[in-house]
Structure formats: structure tokens, C-alpha cells
Design a protein around this motif. Structure first.
Motif, PDB file in Angstrom:
ATOM      1  N   ARG A  82       0.834  -1.201   0.000  1.00  0.00           N
ATOM      2  CA  ARG A  82       0.000   0.000   0.000  1.00  0.00           C
ATOM      3  C   ARG A  82       0.874   1.259   0.000  1.00  0.00           C
ATOM      4  NH1 ARG A  82      -5.216   0.561   1.154  1.00  0.00           N
ATOM      5  NH2 ARG A  82      -5.339  -1.487   2.171  1.00  0.00           N
ATOM      6  N   GLY A  83       1.866   1.289   0.887  1.00  0.00           N
ATOM      7  CA  GLY A  83       2.741   2.455   0.941  1.00  0.00           C
ATOM      8  C   GLY A  83       3.585   2.601  -0.305  1.00  0.00           C
ATOM      9  N   LEU A  84       4.082   1.482  -0.809  1.00  0.00           N
ATOM     10  CA  LEU A  84       4.933   1.516  -1.990  1.00  0.00           C
ATOM     11  C   LEU A  84       4.141   1.956  -3.218  1.00  0.00           C
ATOM     12  CD1 LEU A  84       7.899   0.933  -2.415  1.00  0.00           C
ATOM     13  CD2 LEU A  84       7.315  -1.411  -3.049  1.00  0.00           C
ATOM     14  N   ALA A  85       2.896   1.498  -3.319  1.00  0.00           N
ATOM     15  CA  ALA A  85       2.054   1.893  -4.454  1.00  0.00           C
ATOM     16  C   ALA A  85       1.800   3.389  -4.445  1.00  0.00           C
ATOM     17  CB  ALA A  85       0.738   1.124  -4.423  1.00  0.00           C
ATOM     18  N   ARG A 113       4.837  11.496  -2.028  1.00  0.00           N
ATOM     19  CA  ARG A 113       5.292  10.152  -2.363  1.00  0.00           C
ATOM     20  C   ARG A 113       6.496   9.755  -1.515  1.00  0.00           C
ATOM     21  NH1 ARG A 113       6.625  11.034  -8.207  1.00  0.00           N
ATOM     22  NH2 ARG A 113       7.375   8.883  -8.141  1.00  0.00           N
ATOM     23  N   THR A 114       7.364  10.719  -1.217  1.00  0.00           N
ATOM     24  CA  THR A 114       8.522  10.444  -0.369  1.00  0.00           C
ATOM     25  C   THR A 114       8.073  10.063   1.037  1.00  0.00           C
ATOM     26  OG1 THR A 114       9.884  11.986  -1.642  1.00  0.00           O
ATOM     27  CG2 THR A 114      10.662  11.398   0.566  1.00  0.00           C
ATOM     28  N   VAL A 115       7.091  10.783   1.570  1.00  0.00           N
ATOM     29  CA  VAL A 115       6.559  10.455   2.898  1.00  0.00           C
ATOM     30  C   VAL A 115       5.923   9.065   2.886  1.00  0.00           C
ATOM     31  CG1 VAL A 115       4.812  11.073   4.619  1.00  0.00           C
ATOM     32  CG2 VAL A 115       6.234  12.854   3.588  1.00  0.00           C
ATOM     33  N   ALA A 116       5.202   8.730   1.809  1.00  0.00           N
ATOM     34  CA  ALA A 116       4.591   7.400   1.702  1.00  0.00           C
ATOM     35  C   ALA A 116       5.657   6.313   1.717  1.00  0.00           C
ATOM     36  CB  ALA A 116       3.749   7.309   0.428  1.00  0.00           C
ATOM     37  N   LEU A 117       6.771   6.563   1.036  1.00  0.00           N
ATOM     38  CA  LEU A 117       7.855   5.585   1.012  1.00  0.00           C
ATOM     39  C   LEU A 117       8.485   5.445   2.399  1.00  0.00           C
ATOM     40  CD1 LEU A 117       9.558   3.642  -0.628  1.00  0.00           C
ATOM     41  CD2 LEU A 117      10.996   5.557  -1.336  1.00  0.00           C
ATOM     42  N   LEU A 118       8.637   6.562   3.095  1.00  0.00           N
ATOM     43  CA  LEU A 118       9.176   6.509   4.455  1.00  0.00           C
ATOM     44  C   LEU A 118       8.252   5.726   5.386  1.00  0.00           C
ATOM     45  CD1 LEU A 118      10.468  10.186   4.820  1.00  0.00           C
ATOM     46  CD2 LEU A 118      11.868   8.118   4.599  1.00  0.00           C
ATOM     47  N   ARG A 119       6.951   5.944   5.243  1.00  0.00           N
ATOM     48  CA  ARG A 119       5.987   5.242   6.088  1.00  0.00           C
ATOM     49  C   ARG A 119       5.993   3.739   5.814  1.00  0.00           C
ATOM     50  NH1 ARG A 119       1.029   9.631   5.558  1.00  0.00           N
ATOM     51  NH2 ARG A 119       1.662  10.955   7.310  1.00  0.00           N
ATOM     52  N   ALA A 120       6.292   3.378   4.578  1.00  0.00           N
ATOM     53  CA  ALA A 120       6.338   1.960   4.220  1.00  0.00           C
ATOM     54  C   ALA A 120       7.616   1.287   4.696  1.00  0.00           C
ATOM     55  CB  ALA A 120       6.212   1.804   2.698  1.00  0.00           C
ATOM     56  N   GLY A 121       8.557   2.079   5.220  1.00  0.00           N
ATOM     57  CA  GLY A 121       9.876   1.554   5.556  1.00  0.00           C
ATOM     58  C   GLY A 121       9.866   0.371   6.497  1.00  0.00           C
ATOM     59  N   ALA A 122       9.119   0.460   7.612  1.00  0.00           N
ATOM     60  CA  ALA A 122       9.118  -0.632   8.592  1.00  0.00           C
ATOM     61  C   ALA A 122       8.541  -1.903   7.995  1.00  0.00           C
ATOM     62  CB  ALA A 122       8.333  -0.217   9.834  1.00  0.00           C
TER      63      ALA A 122
END
Length: 248
Positions: free
Chosen positions: A63-66, A225-234
Motif C-alpha cells: 500500500r505504501g509503496l504503491a 510520495r517520499t513520505v509514503a515511502l518513508l511510512r512503508a519503511g518498517a
């Protein structure tokens, strides 16, 4: 931790359980498994799918990566992450951050090019010669193919100068600035007719304001999109450190 708690944590999850935990529908869970976004579920003795927490984490990661790179790229990346070594997977995720950084830098350069247009009339022509680029140099700077620049030339979007003796393309500062703006507009999804309309209007104040709005929206989108990628990090970390992944 009690035996009951351990059992609860390790008990297999049904498709409906995974759907509830991830926010996807039951059919979406099955479709994303089929597409390789999540690992294949184990099968219980009666043939039902048996999922685990890794599947839920993979769906959250998707979801975050998309949101960050689009669903098609997200599916491709997650499918590869599960078969790559830890070093390869970490490198692939880092590359996504690098790509977003590159997009942001290009949008900022396009903004600078737009500001330069306002002072272009005051710039001596000799300066253009000093800062000229070949088609290969400009294509490399914009991360596009030379054929893309030739296509933009055919469409009247970016017009190079030419070295008369060799007929080789040479791009002065005005063409370089235009190319940066065209590249930024194309990256936002604008079609050629829309880009042409904006480029043709750049020498009007209202045209520059319109382009500035587009570029500002582009930067806001990259930030989101950068924030979404950061949120998907864990969740991505959970995917790439799953016990069954390759180690070398």
C-alpha cells in the motif's frame, strides 16, 4: 509470554483475517498473492489458505509503496524483494529513494529555468555559446534518450542550434531551459499538446504563472510520495528480513 499468547501470535490467519488486518478485500488479497506481491500462502489439511503476519506486513508495504511509486512498480519491486539477498533488496529500496530525489532535483531545476526565462532578454548571446550542450550531454542531464529530444524537436518543443559544418545539434541556454521545463511537464503526465500550449505561453506572464503552479504541484506530489515511502519503511524491512529469504 504465556503459551496461549504464543499460540495466538503464531496461529494461521484466514484470508478474511488478512483482509481485515490489511484493509484489502478478500478478493484483492487473493489477487495480490497471485501477482506475487505477497508470498504464496501455505495450505491447511482441508485445502484452505493459511497466512501469517508476514503476509499482512507485505500488504501494508505494498500500500505504501504503491502510493510512492505506483501500483505496477510496487508489484514488480515486492515480487523481486522476496527472492533477492538482503543486500540486493536493501539496494533496491535505496534506489527508490534516489529516484524520488532525482525527480525533485529536476523539478527544482525546471523552476530555476522558469525564473531564468524572465531575465533571458538581458542575457548576452555569447553566454549561450559558453554553456551549450550536445544532444548526448543534455539527454544525460535530463535522464532521457537522445531520441526523446529529437522527438521534442519534431514537435516544436525544444529547438536546438546546429553546428553548420557537421549538422550536429547544439543546445544553448534557452533550449536547455526549455528542455528542463518540458521534461518536468512530461513527468507530471502532461501530453504533448498540453506541453506545447504551456511552452508557447511561457513568454507571457500568465503562462509562466501557470507553469509555476504545475511545477509546485509536482514538488508537492514528490514530497507526498517520499513520505509514503518513508511510512512503508518498517513494513518493507519486515519483508526483506523474513526468515525464508536468500542470505547470499
Amino acid at each position: 509470554m504465556s503459551d496461549a499468547s504464543r499460540h495466538a501470535r503464531s496461529a494461521p490467519l484466514r484470508t478474511v483475517d488478512v483482509a481485515r488486518a490489511s484493509g484489502y478485500s478478500v478478493q484483492q488479497v487473493r489477487d495480490l498473492e497471485r501477482l506475487g506481491v505477497i508470498p504464496p500462502a501455505a495450505r491447511s489439511g482441508n485445502g484452505y489458505r493459511a497466512y501469517g503476519s508476514v503476509h499482512v506486513r507485505a500488504l501494508h508495504a505494498y500500500r505504501g509503496l504503491a502510493s510512492a511509486v505506483g501500483p505496477v512498480t510496487a508489484r514488480q519491486v515486492l515480487g523481486r524483494l522476496r527472492t533477492q539477498t538482503l543486500a540486493e533488496a536493501a539496494s533496491a529500496i535505496s534506489a527508490l529513494h534516489v529516484q524520488l530525489t532525482h525527480e525533485r532535483e529536476e523539478a527544482l531545476r525546471a523552476q530555476q529555468a522558469l525564473r531564468s526565462l524572465r531575465a533571458e532578454a538581458e542575457t548576452p548571446e555569447t553566454e549561450y555559446d559558453t554553456d551549450a550542450m550536445t544532444i548526448t550531454q543534455l539527454a544525460t542531464a535530463l535522464d532521457v534518450r537522445p531520441s526523446t529530444l529529437r522527438f521534442w524537436e519534431e514537435e516544436g518543443l525544444v529547438l536546438p542550434e546546429r553546428v553548420t559544418s557537421l549538422r550536429a545539434r547544439r543546445y544553448g541556454l534557452p533550449a536547455i531551459r526549455a528542455a528542463r521545463i518540458v521534461a518536468a511537464l512530461r513527468s507530471t503526465g502532461h501530453g504533448i499538446p498540453a506541453v506545447r500550449e504551456i511552452v508557447d505561453s511561457l513568454h507571457r506572464f500568465d503562462g509562466q504563472e501557470q507553469t509555476q503552479r504545475v511545477l509546485s504541484e509536482r514538488l508537492d506530489d514528490i514530497a507526498a510520495r517520499t513520505v509514503a515511502l518513508l511510512r512503508a519503511g518498517a513494513d518493507l524491512a519486515a519483508v526483506v528480513t523474513a526468515p525464508e529469504r536468500p542470505r547470499s
